[in-house]
Design a protein around this motif. Structure first.
Motif, mmCIF file in Angstrom:
data_model
loop_
_atom_site.group_PDB
_atom_site.id
_atom_site.type_symbol
_atom_site.label_atom_id
_atom_site.label_comp_id
_atom_site.label_asym_id
_atom_site.label_seq_id
_atom_site.Cartn_x
_atom_site.Cartn_y
_atom_site.Cartn_z
ATOM 1 N N ALA A 41 0.847 -1.191 0.000
ATOM 2 C CA ALA A 41 0.000 0.000 0.000
ATOM 3 C C ALA A 41 0.879 1.235 0.000
ATOM 4 O O ALA A 41 1.878 1.289 0.725
ATOM 5 C CB ALA A 41 -0.899 0.000 1.226
ATOM 6 N N CYS B 73 -2.793 0.002 -3.948
ATOM 7 C CA CYS B 73 -2.387 -1.280 -3.373
ATOM 8 C C CYS B 73 -1.925 -2.150 -4.529
ATOM 9 O O CYS B 73 -2.734 -2.587 -5.355
ATOM 10 C CB CYS B 73 -3.554 -1.925 -2.647
ATOM 11 S SG CYS B 73 -3.223 -3.604 -2.055
ATOM 12 N N TRP C 284 -9.775 -2.536 1.917
ATOM 13 C CA TRP C 284 -8.993 -1.509 2.589
ATOM 14 C C TRP C 284 -9.471 -1.428 4.038
ATOM 15 O O TRP C 284 -10.683 -1.385 4.294
ATOM 16 C CB TRP C 284 -9.161 -0.138 1.937
ATOM 17 C CG TRP C 284 -8.390 0.058 0.678
ATOM 18 C CD1 TRP C 284 -8.874 -0.057 -0.598
ATOM 19 C CD2 TRP C 284 -7.003 0.398 0.559
ATOM 20 N NE1 TRP C 284 -7.861 0.205 -1.497
ATOM 21 C CE2 TRP C 284 -6.708 0.490 -0.813
ATOM 22 C CE3 TRP C 284 -5.982 0.652 1.468
ATOM 23 C CZ2 TRP C 284 -5.432 0.805 -1.299
ATOM 24 C CZ3 TRP C 284 -4.725 0.972 1.002
ATOM 25 C CH2 TRP C 284 -4.458 1.043 -0.364
ATOM 26 N N CYS D 210 -4.166 -2.608 2.945
ATOM 27 C CA CYS D 210 -4.958 -3.378 1.991
ATOM 28 C C CYS D 210 -4.763 -4.864 2.290
ATOM 29 O O CYS D 210 -3.738 -5.276 2.844
ATOM 30 C CB CYS D 210 -4.591 -3.047 0.549
ATOM 31 S SG CYS D 210 -2.870 -3.316 0.069
#
Length: 126
Positions: A5, A21, A35, A95
């Motif tokens: 990320a 990501c 997320w 993520c």
């Protein structure tokens, strides 16, 4: 397997940021991507997720209308576009990947996600 990320930073209230990501080491388009975020002193919480094809997207109530999740399977990347940022959005954003299909009641369950990336810090402050 790697999820990375990035895109965090310092932004003023009302500003925008786009988080990315990037994934490698697994079949990206077979995975739901979520997320999550963790603010100082608080538990980690689900922010949004997107299904394998991008056809289903879920958001926590506090970010609906301000955040948009999208994915580019050709680039093995998921994005989180954040608008109208508020100080309460300040957190480390992570993520994660799941092999399940997201539904409204469970998309935010951390136990459904088996691959996690390192976080990226978003700070909303004047």
């Amino acid at each position: 397997v790697q999820l990375q990320a990035y895109g965090g930073g310092l932004v003023q209230p009302g500003g925008s940021l786009r988080l990315s990501c990037a994934a490698s080491g697994f079949t990206f388009d077979n995975r739901t991507i979520g997320w999550f975020r963790q603010a100082p002193g608080k538990e980690r919480e689900g922010v949004s997720c997107i299904s394998r094809s991008g056809g289903r997207r879920f958001y926590r109530n506090s970010v609906k209308g301000r955040f948009t999740i999208s994915r580019d399977n050709a680039k093995n990347t998921v994005y989180l576009q954040m608008y109208s940022l508020k100080p309460e959005d300040t957190a480390v954003y992570y993520c994660a990947a799941s092999d399940g299909s997201p539904i409204l009641s469970t998309w935010h369950w951390e136990s459904l996600y088996d691959y996690w990336g390192q976080g990226t810090l978003v700070t909303v402050s004047s």
